[in-house]
Design a protein around this motif. Structure first.
Motif, mmCIF file in Angstrom:
data_model
loop_
_atom_site.group_PDB
_atom_site.id
_atom_site.type_symbol
_atom_site.label_atom_id
_atom_site.label_comp_id
_atom_site.label_asym_id
_atom_site.label_seq_id
_atom_site.Cartn_x
_atom_site.Cartn_y
_atom_site.Cartn_z
ATOM 1 N N LEU A 38 0.833 -1.198 0.000
ATOM 2 C CA LEU A 38 0.000 0.000 0.000
ATOM 3 C C LEU A 38 0.868 1.247 0.000
ATOM 4 O O LEU A 38 0.627 2.198 -0.761
ATOM 5 N N SER A 39 1.899 1.265 0.830
ATOM 6 C CA SER A 39 2.799 2.419 0.899
ATOM 7 C C SER A 39 3.498 2.647 -0.435
ATOM 8 O O SER A 39 3.594 3.783 -0.920
ATOM 9 N N TYR A 146 -14.760 1.183 11.162
ATOM 10 C CA TYR A 146 -16.063 1.411 10.520
ATOM 11 C C TYR A 146 -16.308 2.900 10.314
ATOM 12 O O TYR A 146 -16.801 3.322 9.261
ATOM 13 N N ALA A 147 -15.970 3.709 11.316
ATOM 14 C CA ALA A 147 -16.163 5.154 11.216
ATOM 15 C C ALA A 147 -15.295 5.742 10.104
ATOM 16 O O ALA A 147 -15.747 6.584 9.316
ATOM 17 N N LEU A 148 -14.047 5.289 10.012
ATOM 18 C CA LEU A 148 -13.152 5.809 8.975
ATOM 19 C C LEU A 148 -13.646 5.433 7.585
ATOM 20 O O LEU A 148 -13.563 6.240 6.645
ATOM 21 N N ASN A 149 -14.162 4.214 7.437
ATOM 22 C CA ASN A 149 -14.684 3.800 6.130
ATOM 23 C C ASN A 149 -15.910 4.613 5.729
ATOM 24 O O ASN A 149 -16.160 4.823 4.531
ATOM 25 N N CYS A 150 -16.684 5.071 6.702
ATOM 26 C CA CYS A 150 -17.884 5.856 6.395
ATOM 27 C C CYS A 150 -17.536 7.202 5.771
ATOM 28 O O CYS A 150 -18.356 7.788 5.044
ATOM 29 N N ILE A 151 -16.316 7.711 6.049
ATOM 30 C CA ILE A 151 -15.897 8.982 5.455
ATOM 31 C C ILE A 151 -15.855 8.875 3.935
ATOM 32 O O ILE A 151 -16.057 9.858 3.217
ATOM 33 N N ALA A 152 -15.624 7.665 3.431
ATOM 34 C CA ALA A 152 -15.571 7.464 1.979
ATOM 35 C C ALA A 152 -16.885 7.859 1.315
ATOM 36 O O ALA A 152 -16.885 8.353 0.176
ATOM 37 N N TRP A 182 -12.649 1.264 -5.406
ATOM 38 C CA TRP A 182 -13.126 1.433 -4.036
ATOM 39 C C TRP A 182 -14.178 0.374 -3.696
ATOM 40 O O TRP A 182 -14.152 -0.191 -2.595
ATOM 41 N N ALA A 183 -15.104 0.111 -4.627
ATOM 42 C CA ALA A 183 -16.150 -0.895 -4.383
ATOM 43 C C ALA A 183 -15.541 -2.274 -4.161
ATOM 44 O O ALA A 183 -15.955 -3.021 -3.265
ATOM 45 N N LEU A 184 -14.534 -2.623 -4.955
ATOM 46 C CA LEU A 184 -13.847 -3.896 -4.765
ATOM 47 C C LEU A 184 -13.113 -3.924 -3.422
ATOM 48 O O LEU A 184 -13.092 -4.946 -2.725
ATOM 49 N N ALA A 185 -12.518 -2.781 -3.064
ATOM 50 C CA ALA A 185 -11.774 -2.703 -1.806
ATOM 51 C C ALA A 185 -12.699 -2.867 -0.604
ATOM 52 O O ALA A 185 -12.432 -3.676 0.291
ATOM 53 N N ILE A 186 -13.795 -2.128 -0.572
ATOM 54 C CA ILE A 186 -14.692 -2.196 0.589
ATOM 55 C C ILE A 186 -15.386 -3.556 0.653
ATOM 56 O O ILE A 186 -15.676 -4.067 1.740
ATOM 57 N N THR A 187 -15.631 -4.167 -0.518
ATOM 58 C CA THR A 187 -16.191 -5.520 -0.532
ATOM 59 C C THR A 187 -15.216 -6.514 0.097
ATOM 60 O O THR A 187 -15.614 -7.392 0.870
ATOM 61 N N SER A 188 -13.925 -6.350 -0.209
ATOM 62 C CA SER A 188 -12.908 -7.228 0.378
ATOM 63 C C SER A 188 -12.826 -7.010 1.883
ATOM 64 O O SER A 188 -12.708 -7.975 2.660
ATOM 65 N N HIS A 212 -5.837 -3.704 1.106
ATOM 66 C CA HIS A 212 -4.728 -2.753 1.086
ATOM 67 C C HIS A 212 -4.363 -2.356 -0.344
ATOM 68 O O HIS A 212 -4.155 -1.175 -0.650
ATOM 69 N N VAL A 213 -4.287 -3.345 -1.211
ATOM 70 C CA VAL A 213 -3.876 -3.073 -2.596
ATOM 71 C C VAL A 213 -4.990 -2.340 -3.346
ATOM 72 O O VAL A 213 -4.733 -1.365 -4.072
ATOM 73 N N LEU A 214 -6.220 -2.779 -3.168
ATOM 74 C CA LEU A 214 -7.338 -2.198 -3.913
ATOM 75 C C LEU A 214 -7.621 -0.765 -3.490
ATOM 76 O O LEU A 214 -7.923 0.097 -4.334
ATOM 77 N N ILE A 215 -7.518 -0.460 -2.191
ATOM 78 C CA ILE A 215 -7.766 0.915 -1.752
ATOM 79 C C ILE A 215 -6.641 1.823 -2.229
ATOM 80 O O ILE A 215 -6.866 3.002 -2.525
ATOM 81 N N ALA A 216 -5.427 1.271 -2.339
ATOM 82 C CA ALA A 216 -4.323 2.062 -2.887
ATOM 83 C C ALA A 216 -4.583 2.404 -4.349
ATOM 84 O O ALA A 216 -4.329 3.535 -4.796
ATOM 85 N N LEU A 217 -5.103 1.455 -5.114
ATOM 86 C CA LEU A 217 -5.427 1.711 -6.517
ATOM 87 C C LEU A 217 -6.536 2.751 -6.638
ATOM 88 O O LEU A 217 -6.512 3.607 -7.521
ATOM 89 N N SER A 218 -7.511 2.691 -5.732
ATOM 90 C CA SER A 218 -8.583 3.683 -5.738
ATOM 91 C C SER A 218 -8.031 5.079 -5.455
ATOM 92 O O SER A 218 -8.383 6.053 -6.139
ATOM 93 N N LEU A 219 -7.137 5.184 -4.474
ATOM 94 C CA LEU A 219 -6.552 6.486 -4.129
ATOM 95 C C LEU A 219 -5.634 6.993 -5.226
ATOM 96 O O LEU A 219 -5.456 8.208 -5.393
ATOM 97 N N LEU A 220 -5.051 6.068 -5.985
ATOM 98 C CA LEU A 220 -4.192 6.454 -7.100
ATOM 99 C C LEU A 220 -4.968 7.286 -8.123
ATOM 100 O O LEU A 220 -4.419 8.192 -8.757
ATOM 101 N N TYR A 221 -6.267 6.992 -8.272
ATOM 102 C CA TYR A 221 -7.110 7.756 -9.186
ATOM 103 C C TYR A 221 -7.802 8.920 -8.469
ATOM 104 O O TYR A 221 -8.175 9.908 -9.095
#
Length: 266
Positions: A38-39, A146-152, A182-188, A212-221
């Motif tokens: 992720l880093s 859970y709270a942090l994910n809700c910010i999305a 992001w949808a794939l990441a949160i599903t995982s 970790h990998v999927l949310i990084a790809l989402s943030l990349l965009y």
């Protein structure tokens, strides 16, 4: 005797992956490596974005984001390696403070509460809110993730608001790719939390490492989109344009923002 907050497996959270299977030192082997990846996935493209960021203002904002992102990656590695209480809090709070930095610098002034008139006042509001949230995170740490994910959902709402004002097909396409990752990441993430019994039954408890990998790809965009919209507000005399490195035709690319000739954009 109470276990030390630095002790292995003293955290209130334990992910689906079995502990100490691949290593006697690393509790969650694949989650730890997923966090380190992720880093790399975030910081390497961020360095590229830093060079392509429009003018000094954009580069300065990205500089302010590099340190929180680096700490978030390192603390996530530490948490999954030890599953310690301190590691859990450092992991979660570093994400909270990274979001606070991002909101402070990039939240569009048009969406400020009516009582906030300047960016300086918004800094104070964000800072006070973050400090209160930090203190509250010690009350029930299991709820922090859970709270942090809700910010999305708020970020997705802001993206939708901005897309309604923009006709650039590239921007809409990039937003769609961001939402897909992001949808794939949160599903995982949810699968790992709620369906652990199933993945352990089939001996495949690795969905949090996928997160970790999927949310990084989402943030990349996400990052170039935020810069694009920021240019629209902060530099309205210029036309931002999304580009891809090394080429549009490559299956894996690093998106970035350039400035075209002066022209008011959406």
């Amino acid at each position: 005797r109470m276990p030390s907050i630095f002790s292995y497996q003293s955290a209130e959270v334990d992910w689906c992956e079995s502990n100490f299977v691949r290593s006697a030192v690393i509790a969650e082997y694949y989650n730890t490596h997923g966090a380190s990846l992720l880093s790399l996935l975030l910081l390497a493209p961020l360095n590229f974005l830093l060079l392509g960021a429009p003018r000094a203002g954009g580069r300065m904002k990205l500089c302010h984001l590099k340190v929180p992102l680096l700490l978030a990656g390192l603390f996530s590695v530490y948490f999954h390696m030890t599953l310690s209480y301190v590691g859990q809090l450092l992991d979660e709070l570093s994400i909270l403070w990274t979001l606070a930095v991002a909101y402070s610098f990039w939240y569009p002034q048009v969406y400020f509460p009516k009582c906030i008139k300047t960016r300086r006042h918004f800094f104070w509001l964000t800072g006070i809110t973050t400090v209160i949230s930090t203190l509250m995170s010690f009350v029930k740490p299991t709820l922090n993730a859970y709270a942090l994910n809700c910010i999305a959902f708020h970020l997705l709402y802001l993206t939708w608001k901005e897309l309604k004002k923009c006709n650039d097909k590239r921007v809409h396409r990039m937003a769609a790719v961001m939402v897909m990752w992001w949808a794939l990441a949160i599903t995982s993430w949810i699968s790992d939390r709620w369906l652990c019994w199933l993945w352990q039954a089939i001996n495949f408890p690795y969905f949090h490492s996928f997160w970790h990998v999927l949310i990084a790809l989402s943030l990349l965009y996400c990052c170039p989109l935020v810069i694009y919209f920021d240019v629209s507000y902060e530099m309205p005399s210029f036309k931002p344009k999304l580009e891809y490195w090394p080429s549009d035709s490559w299956p894996v690319v690093v998106p970035y923002v350039t400035l075209e000739e002066p022209h008011k954009q959406c």
